[in-house]
Structure formats: C-alpha cells, structure tokens
Scaffold this active site. Structure first.
Site, mmCIF file in Angstrom:
data_model
loop_
_atom_site.group_PDB
_atom_site.id
_atom_site.type_symbol
_atom_site.label_atom_id
_atom_site.label_comp_id
_atom_site.label_asym_id
_atom_site.label_seq_id
_atom_site.Cartn_x
_atom_site.Cartn_y
_atom_site.Cartn_z
ATOM 1 C CB ALA A 10 -0.928 -0.018 1.211
ATOM 2 C CD GLN A 12 4.809 7.556 -2.844
ATOM 3 O OE1 GLN A 12 3.671 7.750 -2.404
ATOM 4 N NE2 GLN A 12 5.632 8.538 -3.102
ATOM 5 C CG ASP A 33 2.105 -2.032 3.301
ATOM 6 O OD1 ASP A 33 2.276 -1.484 2.205
ATOM 7 O OD2 ASP A 33 3.052 -2.261 4.087
ATOM 8 N NE ARG A 88 12.606 -0.538 -13.865
ATOM 9 C CZ ARG A 88 12.972 0.175 -14.938
ATOM 10 N NH1 ARG A 88 14.014 -0.183 -15.661
ATOM 11 N NH2 ARG A 88 12.295 1.255 -15.275
ATOM 12 C CG ASN A 120 10.929 -2.971 -11.048
ATOM 13 O OD1 ASN A 120 10.747 -3.605 -12.068
ATOM 14 N ND2 ASN A 120 10.567 -1.709 -10.915
ATOM 15 C CG HIS A 175 10.414 -3.000 -16.478
ATOM 16 N ND1 HIS A 175 10.121 -1.912 -17.277
ATOM 17 C CD2 HIS A 175 10.194 -2.574 -15.208
ATOM 18 C CE1 HIS A 175 9.746 -0.905 -16.515
ATOM 19 N NE2 HIS A 175 9.785 -1.278 -15.256
HETATM 20 N N1 APR Z 1 4.277 -7.722 2.336
HETATM 21 C C1 APR Z 1 3.464 -6.692 2.027
HETATM 22 N N2 APR Z 1 3.888 -5.425 1.850
HETATM 23 C C2 APR Z 1 5.194 -5.188 1.985
HETATM 24 C C3 APR Z 1 6.114 -6.216 2.299
HETATM 25 C C4 APR Z 1 5.598 -7.524 2.484
HETATM 26 N N3 APR Z 1 6.396 -8.542 2.790
HETATM 27 N N4 APR Z 1 7.337 -5.651 2.362
HETATM 28 C C5 APR Z 1 7.204 -4.339 2.078
HETATM 29 N N5 APR Z 1 5.913 -4.060 1.849
HETATM 30 C C6 APR Z 1 5.288 -2.777 1.548
HETATM 31 C C7 APR Z 1 5.949 -1.588 2.252
HETATM 32 O O1 APR Z 1 5.509 -1.499 3.609
HETATM 33 C C8 APR Z 1 5.497 -0.419 1.387
HETATM 34 O O2 APR Z 1 4.327 0.208 1.899
HETATM 35 O O3 APR Z 1 5.421 -2.461 0.172
HETATM 36 C C9 APR Z 1 5.172 -1.072 0.031
HETATM 37 C C10 APR Z 1 6.008 -0.541 -1.114
HETATM 38 O O4 APR Z 1 5.689 0.787 -1.306
HETATM 39 P P1 APR Z 1 6.747 1.911 -1.723
HETATM 40 O O5 APR Z 1 7.967 1.781 -0.877
HETATM 41 O O6 APR Z 1 6.046 3.222 -1.747
HETATM 42 O O7 APR Z 1 7.161 1.466 -3.219
HETATM 43 P P2 APR Z 1 6.382 1.722 -4.598
HETATM 44 O O8 APR Z 1 6.837 2.999 -5.193
HETATM 45 O O9 APR Z 1 4.928 1.508 -4.396
HETATM 46 O O10 APR Z 1 7.013 0.553 -5.497
HETATM 47 C C11 APR Z 1 6.817 -0.801 -5.167
HETATM 48 O O11 APR Z 1 7.083 -1.539 -7.438
HETATM 49 O O12 APR Z 1 7.778 -0.413 -9.362
HETATM 50 C C12 APR Z 1 8.149 -1.268 -8.309
HETATM 51 O O13 APR Z 1 10.501 -0.821 -8.076
HETATM 52 C C13 APR Z 1 9.229 -0.676 -7.457
HETATM 53 O O14 APR Z 1 9.728 -2.722 -6.373
HETATM 54 C C14 APR Z 1 9.079 -1.477 -6.217
HETATM 55 C C15 APR Z 1 7.565 -1.701 -6.118
#
Ligand code: APR
Length: 318
Positions: A10, A12, A33, A88, A120, A175
C-alpha cells in the site's frame, strides 16, 4: 456482485492503484501492507473522497491475508523501490524475499485470482512469483511493457508535436536497460517512424535519444524524486491490465508473460504483446520482427535469463 481486488503493498503505487480503481469502480478494494496503518489510512482517505467523486465501492486496509480471501484480481507492489543510482536489478535480493512471503500469503487464500505483479526487477520477480505460488501461468503476469511503451509514446508526442492518441508503439523484452522499442511497429498518425526519418521530420540520432530516454525513463524519475520511484504511470498501467481481465476487453497489451515457444523462446517471463481477457493471458501475439529488432529482443531475453540465474543462486528452490 462487485469484484474484489486486493492490492498487496500500500505504498506509492498501491495507494494510486486503489484511487484509480475506486474512481473507475472496478471493484471493492482491499489494501494489504505489512505496515497495516498505511493500508488502513489510505483506504479510509480514499473512501472519504467517494461522496465528492461519486463512486460506490468499498475500501479497506489490512495486514491479514484472510481479508484478501477469494480476490478476483491481486496486484502486487510489495517491495522496496530503488534509490538514485540503483538499477532495478539491485533490488533482486530484498524483493525476492518479500515476494516469497507474498506468494505464501495469496497461495491458499486466492488460488483463482488474476495476479499482476509490479515489483522489480519485474521479469524475474513475476517468474519467481509464479513458481512460488504454482498458479496457472496464464493468470500470473507482470506490468512493464505498457509503462515503457507509454513513456516512449509520450516522448515521441512531445518531440513531434502529435497527440499521444495518434501514436502507436510498443516496447518489448525485459523491463530494464535492455528493453527494445519496436521502431518498425511505431506509427505516427498511421505513418511508420522510419518514413518520418526519411522525410527529415526527425533525425535518426534524435530518435535514438528518445529510445534511450525511454530505457532510462524510470531512473530519470528516481533522480528527481530522490525518495522512491515512479508511481502514477505504473499504477495507470497496472489498472489497464486488471480492467481488460475483469471486463473481458481482450485488449492487446505489452506485458511480461510466460513465453513458451513463441519467438523461438522458451520458459521465461519477458515483455511480449498479449491478449488479456476473462481467461487471463489468452494469447501471445507473435509480431514479425526486423533482424535488428529480433537480435535486440534476444539480447534482452538473455539479460532476463542471467538475472533469473542470479535469483536461483539466492534461492535454490526456484
Ligand atoms: N508484504 C506486504 N507489503 C510489503 C512487504 C511484504 N512482505 N514488504 C514491504 N511491503 C510494503 C511496504 O511497507 C510499502 O508500503 O510495500 C510497500 C512498497 O511501497 P513503496 O515503498 O512506496 O514502493 P512503490 O513505489 O509503491 O514501489 C513498489 O514496485 O515499481 C516497483 O521498483 C518498485 O519494487 C518497487 C515496487
């Protein structure tokens, strides 16, 4: 009955996905999340916009996989994004562990879902996800090609002063830096881009610059943001895939799909044009590639295979 869409992660992208899905009323949204507060907070915030925007779906946040049970669609963004200077591929070790946990979580609770992975390094993570869950390969797919193509089309539209609606193009392969912009399949107002080069409307060098900018499109945004990576365009692209599945639109979209013999390639996930309908990936479209496109595509597949070998070293169960 409304469809159920669970978003694992949950952050970005997850939050933006939830917002777009609500605005389009594609279904009820469960934001999951490990940081439950973020999931609950974003769900509540978006839900409170429903009287203003007039949408009618339920949104909830959770850190319990039971709440995602029997989802029709799952979109995964759990994982860490890159920091400036990272590729990535640098995310492999950490995100592979996270995806294994996610796979455990969704395996029992939503065995029939259409699963879109965004985490990624995309091609390798979606391949690992399919192996960890053992879900049908037609139901596990990665989001990358729509985003890369969309970036390329945008750059072309800015350069040529043509509406994005009049440009057709697609970017295939992995990608990452090896992705391949399919120039022979790039049409500007119905005209091949090579014709525009011949007519002097764009130089070959300038076109190469746009292709390179597309390859580095994600890194350009990471550099600006300093914290985190792109999320609006990735979320929009993920929603397009979910919508084509839920509404059986049978759109042709470039996605990271399991390739089983097409293009002379076997047993790997990478970007190819696919038809997405009610059965998931219903078909992989085999475009006729020029010799240059083909050799670049093969190089890109090789890069994905090498990264998957690296993943197998990290987790020999793959
Ligand atoms: N289970 C569920 N959620 C998790 C876990 C897990 N084991 N580990 C981390 N998270 C959650 C984090 O708490 C965070 O809220 O995943 C979320 C990731 O969000 P962001 O850090 O904002 O990343 P975001 O920009 O959404 O990108 C997520 O997509 O494009 C790809 O490279 C990017 O790998 C990255 C992913």
């Amino acid at each position: 009955m409304r469809k159920k869409i669970s978003l694992i992660g949950a952050g970005q992208i997850g939050g933006t996905l939830a917002h777009l899905i609500a605005l389009k009323e594609l279904g009820d949204v469960v934001l999951f999340d490990v940081a439950a507060g973020i999931a609950k907070g974003k769900a509540l915030d978006i839900a409170q916009s429903s009287p203003v925007n007039g949408f009618n779906v339920n949104l909830s946040g959770t850190d319990n996989y039971e709440d995602t049970k029997n989802s029709d669609v799952i979109i995964i963004t759990a994982g860490v994004p890159r920091k400036p200077g990272m590729t990535r591929d640098d995310l492999l070790g950490i995100n592979l562990k996270i995806i294994k946990q996610v796979a455990e979580g969704i395996k029992k609770t939503s065995p029939n879902a259409f699963v879109v992975c965004i985490t990624n390094p995309l091609d390798v993570i979606v391949m690992a996800l399919q192996k960890y869950t053992n879900f049908n390969k037609n139901k596990v797919i990665g989001m990358a090609g729509i985003l890369d193509s969309s970036r390329f089309i945008y750059f072309l539209s800015q350069e040529l002063n043509v509406s994005v609606k009049k440009i057709q193009s697609l970017v295939l392969g992995g990608h990452g830096d090896s992705m391949v912009a399919m120039l022979n399949h790039t049409l500007i107002d119905g005209k091949k881009i090579s014709k525009l080069v011949e007519e002097g409307l764009i130089s070959k060098e300038r076109l190469d610059d746009l292709v390179n900018r597309t390859k580095k499109g994600g890194a350009e945004i990471v550099k600006y943001l300093e914290k985190g990576s792109a999320f609006y365009a990735p979320a929009a692209s993920g929603v397009e895939m979910a919508e084509s599945y839920l509404k059986d639109l049978k759109k042709q979209l470039p996605c990271a799909a399991y390739i089983d013999g097409q293009y002379g390639i076997k047993d790997i996930y990478a970007g190819v044009p696919v038809i997405i309908g009610k059965n998931g990936v219903e078909k992989i479209i085999e475009l006729k590639l020029s010799s240059e496109e083909e050799s670049n595509f093969k190089k890109s597949i090789k890069a994905v295979k090498e990264l998957f070998d690296a993943a197998k070293k990290i987790d020999p169960s793959l």
